[in-house]
Design a protein around this motif. Sequence first.
Motif, PDB file in Angstrom:
ATOM      1  N   LEU A 295       0.829  -1.219   0.000  1.00 40.63           N
ATOM      2  CA  LEU A 295       0.000   0.000   0.000  1.00 40.63           C
ATOM      3  C   LEU A 295       0.857   1.261   0.000  1.00 40.63           C
ATOM      4  O   LEU A 295       0.534   2.254  -0.669  1.00 40.63           O
ATOM      5  N   ALA A 296       1.968   1.241   0.727  1.00 45.53           N
ATOM      6  CA  ALA A 296       2.828   2.435   0.808  1.00 45.53           C
ATOM      7  C   ALA A 296       3.372   2.791  -0.574  1.00 45.53           C
ATOM      8  O   ALA A 296       3.466   3.957  -0.943  1.00 45.53           O
TER       9      ALA A 296
ATOM     10  N   ALA B 289       0.739   4.458  -2.513  1.00 50.38           N
ATOM     11  CA  ALA B 289       0.574   5.840  -2.066  1.00 50.38           C
ATOM     12  C   ALA B 289       1.658   6.729  -2.667  1.00 50.38           C
ATOM     13  O   ALA B 289       1.382   7.854  -3.101  1.00 50.38           O
TER      14      ALA B 289
ATOM     15  N   GLN C  44       0.810   7.258  -6.288  1.00 50.51           N
ATOM     16  CA  GLN C  44      -0.317   8.198  -6.399  1.00 50.51           C
ATOM     17  C   GLN C  44       0.145   9.626  -6.139  1.00 50.51           C
ATOM     18  O   GLN C  44      -0.261  10.555  -6.846  1.00 50.51           O
ATOM     19  N   ALA C  45       1.007   9.802  -5.135  1.00 54.43           N
ATOM     20  CA  ALA C  45       1.516  11.143  -4.839  1.00 54.43           C
ATOM     21  C   ALA C  45       2.265  11.695  -6.055  1.00 54.43           C
ATOM     22  O   ALA C  45       2.091  12.855  -6.429  1.00 54.43           O
TER      23      ALA C  45
ATOM     24  N   VAL D  52      -0.195  12.832  -8.628  1.00 51.66           N
ATOM     25  CA  VAL D  52      -0.838  14.105  -8.263  1.00 51.66           C
ATOM     26  C   VAL D  52       0.113  15.265  -8.545  1.00 51.66           C
ATOM     27  O   VAL D  52      -0.291  16.291  -9.113  1.00 51.66           O
ATOM     28  N   VAL D  53       1.385  15.103  -8.158  1.00 54.07           N
ATOM     29  CA  VAL D  53       2.363  16.178  -8.391  1.00 54.07           C
ATOM     30  C   VAL D  53       2.483  16.454  -9.899  1.00 54.07           C
ATOM     31  O   VAL D  53       2.423  17.602 -10.353  1.00 54.07           O
TER      32      VAL D  53
ATOM     33  N   MET E 178      -0.523  18.223 -11.211  1.00 55.62           N
ATOM     34  CA  MET E 178      -0.522  19.640 -10.838  1.00 55.62           C
ATOM     35  C   MET E 178       0.329  20.460 -11.808  1.00 55.62           C
ATOM     36  O   MET E 178      -0.082  21.519 -12.277  1.00 55.62           O
ATOM     37  N   PHE E 179       1.529  19.949 -12.132  1.00 56.88           N
ATOM     38  CA  PHE E 179       2.382  20.639 -13.105  1.00 56.88           C
ATOM     39  C   PHE E 179       1.654  20.749 -14.455  1.00 56.88           C
ATOM     40  O   PHE E 179       1.708  21.779 -15.125  1.00 56.88           O
TER      41      PHE E 179
ATOM     42  N   LEU F  11       9.791  18.377 -15.871  1.00 53.44           N
ATOM     43  CA  LEU F  11       9.154  18.221 -14.553  1.00 53.44           C
ATOM     44  C   LEU F  11       8.560  16.821 -14.382  1.00 53.44           C
ATOM     45  O   LEU F  11       8.633  16.231 -13.305  1.00 53.44           O
TER      46      LEU F  11
END
Lengths: 154, 210
Positions: free
Chosen positions: A70-71, A74, A77-78, A81-82, A85-86, A118
């Motif tokens: 799971l880690a 995560a 997924q992080a 998301v980053v 965002m870019f 990026l």
Amino acid sequence: MRRARIALIAGGVLILLLAGWILLTTVKPTRYIGIVEWFAAAIIVHDAIIAPFLFSVGVAMRKAGRRIPLAVLAIIQAGLVVGAMFTIVLVPEILAQRNAHLFETLLPFDYVRNLGVLWMGTLVATALGVVAYFVWRAVRQRTSTSFQSLGEEA
Amino acid sequence: MSESPDGRNKAARTSRRGFLVAVFGSLAGVVAFWSGQSLRPLDPLNLIAPRKMGDGPNDLPINRTSEQAKITADMVGPDWRLIVKRGTRMRSFSYAELLAMPQHVVELPIACVNGWSQTATWKGVRLSSLMDAVGRERGQAIMATSLEPKGNYRITTMGPEFVDNDLTLVALHLNGEVLDIEHGYPARLIAPARPGVLQTKWLSRLEVTT
């Protein structure tokens, strides 16, 4: 909790009323169509592009989750998301650069290249995060194993 | 959530941590790669901002160009005059006359409402000295008019707190060079703590209003 919810809802309603009042008193009625178009486009972008994309990522992740810790999910997924965002920040700049007559000091960079840079950086950081997690887990397992064997010897 | 003893508890805790890492990671990323347009130490990291530090004529970005404002070379040629007025008293200054007045140097930012802010070195005549020439009294506000024929900020008003401030200039030079036409040649206003759109470029008229 109930009080906090009521306060948040009341605050939200007040902000909506304020926004409505500002809209009616400061924005020319000729621009209302543009605002409606903006909202319509926002709904289409969210419901037709962002939501299905995130849903399929979620499904893929859940399927992979049976095999991957799971880690690690995560961390991936992080990273997504980053990167997203870019992309959200840079895509309008790329479109504006292509469509508008710009003067020299506005949008001075090669934003397509920078978006690639990026994403690559995010990919590397995510991979390093996953590696760091596995190293940390291996060290922890070894430590707990040696503690266990110490306990057995004693 | 802490009261549930089953495995879901751990899963929820891990994903919450992941969520926070994602939110703060993206926030940190955008701030780090964007803020260089306003913060010099982060300039080398600037990959996504719509402006670059020190990029443009006089080493400073521009927001509204002379072309957009419909400023022609004729309008800012040798016939240009800065009109300074209070009631029936009026003075007219040529560019040479402004240059002959005491010049002051200030470090002030252009803080654009578009979101960028960059500090520059301005040189020019104190606005209060020019207004004194037509007998302005302390505490009186002024109105500044640009040469541009149209535009939301063609005419701006300036309260006495700005006019009486020694940092407020009618700038003629920027970063050691003659003010570029894109920055408002022959003369523009620069005052502390005012949004960039109110730092009137291509000045044509200054008038006491109260």
